[in-house]
Design an enzyme around this catalytic site. Structure first.
Site, PDB file in Angstrom:
ATOM      1  N   ASP A 106      -2.531 -13.770 -26.948  1.00  0.00           N
ATOM      2  CA  ASP A 106      -2.270 -12.900 -25.792  1.00  0.00           C
ATOM      3  C   ASP A 106      -3.535 -12.173 -25.345  1.00  0.00           C
ATOM      4  O   ASP A 106      -4.512 -12.078 -26.092  1.00  0.00           O
ATOM      5  CB  ASP A 106      -1.169 -11.876 -26.120  1.00  0.00           C
ATOM      6  CG  ASP A 106      -1.517 -10.972 -27.299  1.00  0.00           C
ATOM      7  OD1 ASP A 106      -2.106 -11.486 -28.275  1.00  0.00           O
ATOM      8  OD2 ASP A 106      -1.236  -9.763 -27.252  1.00  0.00           O
ATOM      9  N   GLU A 124      -0.683  -9.325 -30.233  1.00  0.00           N
ATOM     10  CA  GLU A 124      -1.619  -8.422 -30.910  1.00  0.00           C
ATOM     11  C   GLU A 124      -1.898  -7.188 -30.075  1.00  0.00           C
ATOM     12  O   GLU A 124      -2.042  -6.088 -30.586  1.00  0.00           O
ATOM     13  CB  GLU A 124      -2.940  -9.159 -31.198  1.00  0.00           C
ATOM     14  CG  GLU A 124      -3.881  -8.419 -32.141  1.00  0.00           C
ATOM     15  CD  GLU A 124      -4.882  -7.506 -31.449  1.00  0.00           C
ATOM     16  OE1 GLU A 124      -5.603  -6.786 -32.153  1.00  0.00           O
ATOM     17  OE2 GLU A 124      -4.962  -7.506 -30.205  1.00  0.00           O
TER      18      GLU A 124
HETATM   19 ZN   LIG Z   1      -8.230  -8.974 -29.888  1.00  0.00          ZN
END
Ligand SMILES: [Zn+2]
Length: 486
Positions: free
Chosen positions: A118, A185
């Site tokens: 992401d 994340e």
């Molecule tokens: Zn990162």
């Protein structure tokens, strides 16, 4: 008498100098002579292509566009055919990817390389400031531009390029290698890395070490430094937000009754900010400084090599620089203050949030005790907000895995100084502490000063040359850790 004093003084100065010379020694590492035959320009265009998938992490999970992740998955499958033939792939929680590569019969513990799929959104209103649109993945003569070229699709892609090219060469790892690519994340990794980690733990997996994204190779860490520094984070700070609430009588501002809620809360905040938790001059900061000894300007070398004598002075200097201060102590930052709505009305409630980034020598508990002790006022209610996490433990800097990582870095970046340090932000690595105590956070990205703002910012880009180094670096890590031999 004077003569013997001068002699003793001379001996003492020589001793300090000898230590400076000793700590400045650097073990020579030969650059590799058989790099992977990667066509870097083709690889750059593949990176440009992956940037076009808008795998953006949104604060609300419902706003995430699942098709972008699914399309990226199938594109990866087409682009890296050998990876998808020879490695076992699992899709975790719909969008994260876990690969397992070989080593079934090996007695060696597996290793794991991680990054995330992401990216953060582009701040609304800044789209036109980009030299090329952020999701075009434009490849120029020198750079690849786009959201994710630094953080961190370049990492995902460089790992997959390295594996694909090693497979082409017939490489077979002599231990299991896991590749873990979380999908969230940037919004805490709760469903990606956390779930990957839980699944591996349930299968009894214990890793030798884990290498996650992390700090880069910094061009000029401090003024006058002789070579770039590869910062390898061996620990990560914890996180705690504390809500402070004061309730009071309120009333009309023409007849105030003692201190207002705002005044009491302001005093509490001022006490906290003026009394931060103490700086720690521990083993980690000593290792950081000692590792830099060979490359800091001569004027500093004597001090850095003799921390036993100069540590008080160095601690004071480092505490006065915000970036180094953050590596020495738990930091305190007031981030929210809410109270009052009308100029002639004394509010009955004042609320504030103070955010702490916790040094590995402190803990959520010790910070909460510090907050209570420092405020010392029953009128201030103190509450820890959800989402707190203790700091990580400090990974072993004398382990074989750290030694190997240091060698891999210097084989690809021959002139750099490898320096263990503390990560002040958070990465997915914190979800993997149940699998190994050897966790290293490093990105083989070269970063000059003006590049740092590009991460999560405008005109994020990587040079094609550096991207080639990234691919060679991961190939080297894999060969050094899982090549036949030791
Ligand atoms: Zn990162």
């Amino acid at each position: 008498m004077l003569y013997s004093f001068l002699l003793a003084l001379l001996a003492f100065v020589l001793f300090l100098v000898a230590r400076a010379v000793y700590f400045s020694r650097r073990i020579a590492v030969e650059p590799i002579d058989n790099p992977l035959p990667v066509n870097v320009l083709d690889a750059a265009h593949r990176l440009g292509k992956v940037i076009q998938f808008k795998t953006i992490s949104q604060q609300r999970v419902a706003d995430i566009d699942g098709d972008e992740f699914r399309n990226m998955h199938s594109w990866l499958e087409d682009t890296f055919p050998l990876v998808h033939q020879k490695l076992e792939k699992e899709v975790i929680n719909e969008f994260s990817l876990l690969y397992k590569w070989g080593g079934e019969k090996s007695k060696k513990k597996p290793i794991m390389l991680t990054c995330h799929l992401d990216v953060v959104p582009v701040e609304p209103g800044t789209e036109d400031d980009w030299e090329y649109p952020p999701f075009d993945g434009k490849v120029t003569d020198e750079h690849i531009y786009g959201r994710g070229t630094m953080d961190v699709q370049s990492g995902v892609m460089a790992i997959l390029e390295a594996v694909e090219h090693l497979l082409e060469r017939g490489f077979e790892p002599d231990r299991t290698i896991y590749l873990g690519f979380g999908h969230d994340e940037e919004i805490d990794g709760e469903f990606g890395a956390s779930e990957i980690s839980r699944i591996l733990e349930s299968r009894g997996v214990e890793l030798e070490y884990l290498l996650d994204e992390g700090l880069p190779v910094v061009d000029e860490l401090i003024e006058g430094i002789k070579s770039p520094v590869a910062l390898v984070a061996v620990a990560e700070k914890g996180f705690l937000s504390v809500e402070l609430t004061v309730e009071s009588e309120g009333g009309h501002s023409s007849v105030p009754q003692g201190k207002t809620a705002i005044a009491i809360l302001s005093e509490a905040i001022s006490r906290l900010e003026n009394n931060p938790m103490p700086a720690k001059f521990d083993g980690l900061i000593k290792s950081t400084l000692t590792s830099l000894c060979a490359v800091v300007p001569y004027s500093l070398r004597l001090f850095v090599a003799n921390l036993w004598l100069f540590k008080g002075a160095i601690k004071r200097v480092l505490s006065n620089i915000p970036t180094t201060n953050a590596t020495l102590r738990t930091t305190t930052a007031t981030t929210i203050f809410e109270s009052g709505m009308k100029d002639n009305l004394i509010p009955t409630v004042a609320k504030s949030v103070v955010n702490f980034r916790i040094h590995p020598n402190d803990s959520v508990d010790s910070v909460l005790k510090h907050v209570k002790r420092t405020i010392e006022n029953d009128k201030v209610q103190i509450r820890a907000l959800n989402g707190y996490i203790d700091p990580s433990s400090v990974s072993d800097m004398k382990s074989d895995s750290f030694r190997q990582l240091r060698i891999s870095i210097r084989q690809i970046f021959p002139n750099v100084c490898v320096s263990p340090t503390l990560m002040t932000g958070a990465t997915d690595a914190r979800h993997y502490t149940n699998l190994t105590s050897n966790i290293y956070r490093f990105s083989p990205l070269r970063a000059a000063h003006d590049d740092i703002d590009r991460v999560h910012g405008t005109n994020e880009r990587i040079s094609i040359e550096n991207y080639g180094e990234m691919i060679q670096f991961y190939a080297q890590v894999i060969q050094n850790s899982a090549g036949s031999g030791d």
